[in-house]
Scaffold this motif. Structure first.
Motif, PDB file in Angstrom:
ATOM      1  N   ARG A   1       0.018   2.162 -10.126  1.00  0.00           N
ATOM      2  CA  ARG A   1       0.566   1.459  -8.967  1.00  0.00           C
ATOM      3  C   ARG A   1       0.850  -0.012  -9.304  1.00  0.00           C
ATOM      4  NH1 ARG A   1      -4.301   2.778  -5.094  1.00  0.00           N
ATOM      5  NH2 ARG A   1      -5.311   2.254  -7.084  1.00  0.00           N
ATOM      6  N   LEU A   2      -0.024  -0.610 -10.076  1.00  0.00           N
ATOM      7  CA  LEU A   2       0.194  -1.996 -10.503  1.00  0.00           C
ATOM      8  C   LEU A   2       1.402  -2.081 -11.432  1.00  0.00           C
ATOM      9  CD1 LEU A   2      -0.558  -4.959 -10.738  1.00  0.00           C
ATOM     10  CD2 LEU A   2      -2.321  -4.354 -12.390  1.00  0.00           C
ATOM     11  N   LEU A   3       1.533  -1.122 -12.342  1.00  0.00           N
ATOM     12  CA  LEU A   3       2.694  -1.095 -13.241  1.00  0.00           C
ATOM     13  C   LEU A   3       3.985  -0.906 -12.452  1.00  0.00           C
ATOM     14  CD1 LEU A   3       1.207   1.062 -16.141  1.00  0.00           C
ATOM     15  CD2 LEU A   3       1.792  -1.358 -16.265  1.00  0.00           C
ATOM     16  N   TRP A   4       3.936  -0.064 -11.386  1.00  0.00           N
ATOM     17  CA  TRP A   4       5.114   0.133 -10.527  1.00  0.00           C
ATOM     18  C   TRP A   4       5.549  -1.194  -9.906  1.00  0.00           C
ATOM     19  CZ3 TRP A   4       4.775  -0.997  -5.264  1.00  0.00           C
ATOM     20  CH2 TRP A   4       5.934  -0.763  -4.528  1.00  0.00           C
ATOM     21  N   LEU A   5       4.589  -1.981  -9.402  1.00  0.00           N
ATOM     22  CA  LEU A   5       4.902  -3.261  -8.762  1.00  0.00           C
ATOM     23  C   LEU A   5       5.514  -4.246  -9.757  1.00  0.00           C
ATOM     24  CD1 LEU A   5       4.814  -5.071  -6.277  1.00  0.00           C
ATOM     25  CD2 LEU A   5       2.434  -5.648  -6.855  1.00  0.00           C
ATOM     26  N   ILE A   6       4.976  -4.275 -10.966  1.00  0.00           N
ATOM     27  CA  ILE A   6       5.509  -5.185 -11.989  1.00  0.00           C
ATOM     28  C   ILE A   6       6.934  -4.787 -12.359  1.00  0.00           C
ATOM     29  CG2 ILE A   6       5.251  -5.906 -14.407  1.00  0.00           C
ATOM     30  CD1 ILE A   6       2.190  -5.721 -13.956  1.00  0.00           C
ATOM     31  N   LYS A   7       7.201  -3.474 -12.462  1.00  0.00           N
ATOM     32  CA  LYS A   7       8.564  -2.999 -12.757  1.00  0.00           C
ATOM     33  C   LYS A   7       9.534  -3.419 -11.664  1.00  0.00           C
ATOM     34  CE  LYS A   7       7.043   1.065 -15.364  1.00  0.00           C
ATOM     35  NZ  LYS A   7       6.877   2.538 -15.325  1.00  0.00           N
ATOM     36  N   ILE A   8       9.104  -3.314 -10.404  1.00  0.00           N
ATOM     37  CA  ILE A   8       9.951  -3.705  -9.266  1.00  0.00           C
ATOM     38  C   ILE A   8      10.346  -5.177  -9.381  1.00  0.00           C
ATOM     39  CG2 ILE A   8       9.879  -4.175  -6.770  1.00  0.00           C
ATOM     40  CD1 ILE A   8      10.350  -1.292  -7.259  1.00  0.00           C
ATOM     41  N   ILE A   9       9.380  -6.024  -9.751  1.00  0.00           N
ATOM     42  CA  ILE A   9       9.637  -7.462  -9.876  1.00  0.00           C
ATOM     43  C   ILE A   9      10.582  -7.747 -11.045  1.00  0.00           C
ATOM     44  CG2 ILE A   9       8.543  -9.674 -10.443  1.00  0.00           C
ATOM     45  CD1 ILE A   9       6.110  -8.659  -8.798  1.00  0.00           C
ATOM     46  N   LEU A  10      10.375  -7.057 -12.163  1.00  0.00           N
ATOM     47  CA  LEU A  10      11.247  -7.246 -13.327  1.00  0.00           C
ATOM     48  C   LEU A  10      12.678  -6.827 -13.030  1.00  0.00           C
ATOM     49  CD1 LEU A  10       8.944  -5.968 -16.235  1.00  0.00           C
ATOM     50  CD2 LEU A  10       9.667  -8.326 -15.871  1.00  0.00           C
ATOM     51  N   GLU A  11      12.845  -5.700 -12.328  1.00  0.00           N
ATOM     52  CA  GLU A  11      14.177  -5.155 -12.046  1.00  0.00           C
ATOM     53  C   GLU A  11      14.930  -5.963 -11.000  1.00  0.00           C
ATOM     54  OE1 GLU A  11      13.262  -1.148 -10.996  1.00  0.00           O
ATOM     55  OE2 GLU A  11      12.773  -0.566 -13.062  1.00  0.00           O
ATOM     56  N   ASN A  12      14.233  -6.846 -10.293  1.00  0.00           N
ATOM     57  CA  ASN A  12      14.899  -7.673  -9.277  1.00  0.00           C
ATOM     58  C   ASN A  12      15.789  -8.740  -9.909  1.00  0.00           C
ATOM     59  OD1 ASN A  12      15.324  -8.376  -6.510  1.00  0.00           O
ATOM     60  ND2 ASN A  12      13.986 -10.153  -6.797  1.00  0.00           N
ATOM     61  N   HIS A  13      15.590  -8.981 -11.215  1.00  0.00           N
ATOM     62  CA  HIS A  13      16.401  -9.965 -11.939  1.00  0.00           C
ATOM     63  C   HIS A  13      17.504  -9.230 -12.695  1.00  0.00           C
ATOM     64  CE1 HIS A  13      17.516 -13.502 -14.143  1.00  0.00           C
ATOM     65  NE2 HIS A  13      17.176 -12.987 -15.302  1.00  0.00           N
ATOM     66  N   HIS A  14      18.748  -9.580 -12.406  1.00  0.00           N
ATOM     67  CA  HIS A  14      19.888  -8.881 -13.006  1.00  0.00           C
ATOM     68  C   HIS A  14      20.548  -9.765 -14.064  1.00  0.00           C
ATOM     69  CE1 HIS A  14      19.445  -5.911  -9.855  1.00  0.00           C
ATOM     70  NE2 HIS A  14      19.502  -6.880  -8.937  1.00  0.00           N
TER      71      HIS A  14
ATOM     72  N   ILE B   1       0.830  -1.212   0.000  1.00  0.00           N
ATOM     73  CA  ILE B   1       0.000   0.000   0.000  1.00  0.00           C
ATOM     74  C   ILE B   1       0.867   1.267   0.000  1.00  0.00           C
ATOM     75  CG2 ILE B   1      -1.621   1.369   1.397  1.00  0.00           C
ATOM     76  CD1 ILE B   1      -2.923  -1.320   2.227  1.00  0.00           C
ATOM     77  N   PHE B   2       1.943   1.249   0.826  1.00  0.00           N
ATOM     78  CA  PHE B   2       2.785   2.448   0.954  1.00  0.00           C
ATOM     79  C   PHE B   2       4.005   2.434   0.023  1.00  0.00           C
ATOM     80  CE2 PHE B   2       0.444   2.323   4.982  1.00  0.00           C
ATOM     81  CZ  PHE B   2      -0.016   3.634   5.046  1.00  0.00           C
ATOM     82  N   HIS B   3       4.019   1.498  -0.912  1.00  0.00           N
ATOM     83  CA  HIS B   3       5.076   1.425  -1.931  1.00  0.00           C
ATOM     84  C   HIS B   3       6.472   1.297  -1.315  1.00  0.00           C
ATOM     85  CE1 HIS B   3       2.772   3.109  -5.652  1.00  0.00           C
ATOM     86  NE2 HIS B   3       2.013   2.322  -4.899  1.00  0.00           N
ATOM     87  N   THR B   4       6.556   0.566  -0.209  1.00  0.00           N
ATOM     88  CA  THR B   4       7.861   0.306   0.402  1.00  0.00           C
ATOM     89  C   THR B   4       8.300  -1.146   0.170  1.00  0.00           C
ATOM     90  OG1 THR B   4       6.781  -0.259   2.502  1.00  0.00           O
ATOM     91  CG2 THR B   4       7.524   2.037   2.207  1.00  0.00           C
ATOM     92  N   TYR B   5       7.504  -1.878  -0.590  1.00  0.00           N
ATOM     93  CA  TYR B   5       7.813  -3.285  -0.849  1.00  0.00           C
ATOM     94  C   TYR B   5       9.051  -3.422  -1.719  1.00  0.00           C
ATOM     95  CZ  TYR B   5       7.618  -7.828  -3.155  1.00  0.00           C
ATOM     96  OH  TYR B   5       7.949  -9.054  -3.671  1.00  0.00           O
ATOM     97  N   LYS B   6       9.976  -4.268  -1.270  1.00  0.00           N
ATOM     98  CA  LYS B   6      11.165  -4.594  -2.054  1.00  0.00           C
ATOM     99  C   LYS B   6      11.365  -6.104  -2.016  1.00  0.00           C
ATOM    100  CE  LYS B   6      13.782  -0.297  -1.570  1.00  0.00           C
ATOM    101  NZ  LYS B   6      15.046   0.330  -1.085  1.00  0.00           N
ATOM    102  N   PRO B   7      11.427  -6.746  -3.166  1.00  0.00           N
ATOM    103  CA  PRO B   7      11.626  -8.205  -3.169  1.00  0.00           C
ATOM    104  C   PRO B   7      13.016  -8.583  -2.688  1.00  0.00           C
ATOM    105  CG  PRO B   7      11.646  -7.350  -5.418  1.00  0.00           C
ATOM    106  CD  PRO B   7      11.272  -6.202  -4.528  1.00  0.00           C
ATOM    107  N   CYS B   8      13.130  -9.770  -2.111  1.00  0.00           N
ATOM    108  CA  CYS B   8      14.431 -10.282  -1.671  1.00  0.00           C
ATOM    109  C   CYS B   8      15.246 -10.700  -2.890  1.00  0.00           C
ATOM    110  CB  CYS B   8      14.236 -11.481  -0.752  1.00  0.00           C
ATOM    111  SG  CYS B   8      13.289 -11.120   0.732  1.00  0.00           S
ATOM    112  N   PRO B   9      16.586 -10.698  -2.761  1.00  0.00           N
ATOM    113  CA  PRO B   9      17.426 -11.147  -3.890  1.00  0.00           C
ATOM    114  C   PRO B   9      17.085 -12.581  -4.293  1.00  0.00           C
ATOM    115  CG  PRO B   9      18.748 -10.077  -2.197  1.00  0.00           C
ATOM    116  CD  PRO B   9      17.379 -10.241  -1.615  1.00  0.00           C
ATOM    117  N   LEU B  10      17.162 -12.837  -5.573  1.00  0.00           N
ATOM    118  CA  LEU B  10      16.846 -14.176  -6.090  1.00  0.00           C
ATOM    119  C   LEU B  10      17.981 -15.152  -5.788  1.00  0.00           C
ATOM    120  CD1 LEU B  10      15.546 -13.074  -9.601  1.00  0.00           C
ATOM    121  CD2 LEU B  10      14.131 -13.839  -7.713  1.00  0.00           C
ATOM    122  N   LYS B  11      17.609 -16.389  -5.491  1.00  0.00           N
ATOM    123  CA  LYS B  11      18.604 -17.447  -5.316  1.00  0.00           C
ATOM    124  C   LYS B  11      18.680 -18.226  -6.624  1.00  0.00           C
ATOM    125  CE  LYS B  11      17.703 -17.964  -0.368  1.00  0.00           C
ATOM    126  NZ  LYS B  11      17.209 -18.867   0.699  1.00  0.00           N
ATOM    127  N   THR B  12      19.855 -18.340  -7.185  1.00  0.00           N
ATOM    128  CA  THR B  12      19.997 -19.003  -8.490  1.00  0.00           C
ATOM    129  C   THR B  12      20.716 -20.334  -8.357  1.00  0.00           C
ATOM    130  OG1 THR B  12      22.070 -17.830  -8.946  1.00  0.00           O
ATOM    131  CG2 THR B  12      20.047 -16.793  -9.706  1.00  0.00           C
TER     132      THR B  12
END
Length: 561
Positions: free
Chosen positions: A172-185, A58-69
């Motif tokens: 806001r939904l587009l922001w969340l999807i961008k956050i998820i996409l950017e979590n993959h390097h 809700i407050f746009h502070t969500y950050k996904p954890c680093p991916l384990k590969t």
């Protein structure tokens, strides 16, 4: 909410963040993983964890954890990226909202990562298109078999967001999807999606839906199937398909910033066989690709070693083996399945300390073992009979004499794979039985005693085969199943727990004596005198309960409730 007039998604972020949606997402994320430590830990403080996620979203502070590969070598070498469990809950929450909307916009012939689709349905669709494009296999047909080069590593984030923006207006939904996409390097910034994520599987379909629409509506390709980044197009013209290939490659480069794999994208003759989803498919048959067969046989050898060292139990091996048999059964692989099933018990002998957790798995596997003992030609007749064809129709379909099919039917009746009453009317059965003195009687003798022109030698042979089946030695699996149906079920019908307990004991008995053969009387003598499984009194255990007596007892019990 969804604006049906404009066909867009707007103001859906609040619904995505709702506690109800997050709880639903949690239950989907944990499916099949309820015993994993990280799931148990998350569920211990479920409400607290979901409320924390809700606040962050809700407050746009969500950050996904680093991916384990990690690297998977089967069926090919791939880099898999695993998200933290709380992030998987968010992925499911997103898909809960947008997947139903996009599902209506996907073409029917996209088969990856969709409910009611999958590899087997894709192969069935391949068979349908193969027949249609080749006019029921009467004219030459070509197939454009194509693959996208390094698909998941090359998806362009900007292009993908532009595609989403056509239908999703909620920033806001587009922001969340961008956050998820950017979590993959990846080596190229702004490109790539992680293999292994639910969102990646869904986004892959959204991205290539642009290709699907181009092929179906611009190129007007009638026979097109896609599974993730693999696709095929059927046509009678090689030139036309070569033109399709060029146009598709241009479209992919200009509109999606991806390209066809130069070595794996070719126009092929269907008669040479087309490799598709693990099968090599020809006009009239399909086979498992040799590479896949070799890989399984290598795994089979590894499982054998682990089993001998006591590092894997037989039930786990059966589970994997059954999965392989089920997959193989979609091709023309009966002889292969028969061969590999026949060596299973030799490779995985039963150990005394074996534990049975799933009775159903063992029962299903035992049925497969018994079926594989039946000759292939009789199995083909059985398959057609189960499809509803009569004996004359089966003979015409298989281009065999009626007498040959009757002989198959008699053998199948003798081995209890077809019921006698499914072939011959009850009045005829009774008349024939009255004139059979012994199961060793000759057909001519019985025919003379019957003295009825309406009863044929083939019908007499079927009744005689049924009688022989009752007197011949049969495997312990058959009698275990028979005993459960005619004794356990009837005598302990009102004690379900006892039935289940005895089922496990009976499966232990069968698994430890897989090669034992009995007549019915021999088995009953063995079971009643030398086996301590049934908890009933000796008198009650030996007593036969007829179906009529059982039904009366059951009806009386229901009326008394």
């Amino acid at each position: 909410m969804t604006n049906q007039a404009e066909q867009i998604l707007d103001n859906v972020y609040s619904e995505l963040c709702s506690y109800e949606n997050l709880e639903k997402a949690f239950h989907k994320a944990r499916r099949g993983k309820t015993l994993k430590p990280y799931v148990i830990e998350f569920e211990t403080k479920l409400k607290e964890n979901l409320m924390q996620l809700q606040t962050e979203l809700i407050f746009h502070t969500y950050k996904p954890c680093p991916l384990k590969t990690f690297i998977l070598r089967e069926p090919k070498t791939r880099k898999i990226s695993k998200s933290d469990f709380r992030d998987r809950v968010v992925h499911h929450a997103i898909c809960n909202i947008i997947e139903p909307f996009y599902e209506k916009r996907f073409i029917s012939d996209s088969f990856a990562n969709r409910a009611g689709k999958g590899t087997i349905n894709a192969i069935k669709r391949f068979d349908q298109f193969k027949r249609k494009a080749s006019k029921n296999n009467t004219i030459r047909c070509y197939v454009l078999k194509a693959d996208i080069r390094h698909y998941f590593d090359t998806v362009n984030h900007k292009f993908f967001i532009k595609i989403l923006e056509k239908k999703i207006k909620d920033e806001r939904l587009l922001w969340l999807i961008k956050i998820i996409l950017e979590n993959h390097h990846t080596s190229i910034k702004g490109k790539g999606m992680p293999l292994g994520n639910l969102t990646s599987q869904f986004f892959a379909n959204v991205y290539l839906n642009e290709l699907d629409q181009f092929v179906k509506h611009k190129l007007k390709a009638k026979y097109y199937i896609r599974y993730v980044d693999d696709f095929v197009i059927f046509h009678q013209s090689r030139t036309l398909l070569e033109g399709y290939k060029e146009k598709i490659d241009i479209f992919l480069k200009q509109n999606l910033d991806i390209e066809l794999h130069p070595d794996k994208s070719k126009v092929l003759k269907l008669e040479k066989g087309i490799g598709f989803l693990g099968f090599r498919i020809f006009y009239y048959h399909k086979l498992i690709i040799k590479k896949n067969r070799r890989k399984f046989e290598k795994k089979f050898g590894i499982m054998k070693e682990l089993y001998e060292k006591g590092k894997i139990d037989r039930e786990k091996v059966i589970e994997k083996f059954e999965g392989w048999l089920a997959y193989n059964s979609n091709g023309n692989t009966f002889k292969y399945r028969k061969r590999i099933t026949s060596i299973f018990n030799q490779s995985f002998p039963v150990k005394k300390e074996m534990e049975i957790n799933s009775v159903k798995k063992h029962e299903n596997f035992n049925n497969k073992v018994e079926i594989c003992k039946t000759p292939f030609t009789q199995q083909r007749t059985l398959l057609l009979f189960k499809k509803g064809l009569n004996i004359k129709e089966i003979a015409e379909h298989r281009n065999l004499e009626n007498g040959t099919i009757w002989e198959h039917i008699a053998n199948l009746i003798e081995n209890h794979q077809i019921l006698l009453k499914e072939i011959i009317p009850k009045n005829k059965i009774n008349k024939i039985l009255l004139n059979i003195h012994s199961h060793d009687d000759r057909l001519k003798e019985i025919k003379a005693r019957v003295n009825d022109d309406n009863i044929s030698f083939n019908e007499i042979n079927c009744v005689l085969s049924n009688l022989k089946g009752k007197h011949k030695n049969k495997g312990i699996y058959y009698f275990v199943e028979w005993y459960q149906k005619t004794n356990c079920y009837r005598k302990c019908y009102f004690n379900k727990n006892q039935i289940q307990e005895c089922k496990v004991k009976l499966q232990h008995l069968a698994a430890k004596n897989p090669n034992m053969q009995y007549t019915k009387n021999d088995f009953l003598e063995f079971f009643n005198n030398y086996v301590n499984i049934c908890v009933l009194s000796d008198k009650e255990k030996r007593r036969f309960m007829s179906w009529r007596e059982f039904k009366q007892k059951k009806d009386f019990y229901k009326k008394s409730l």
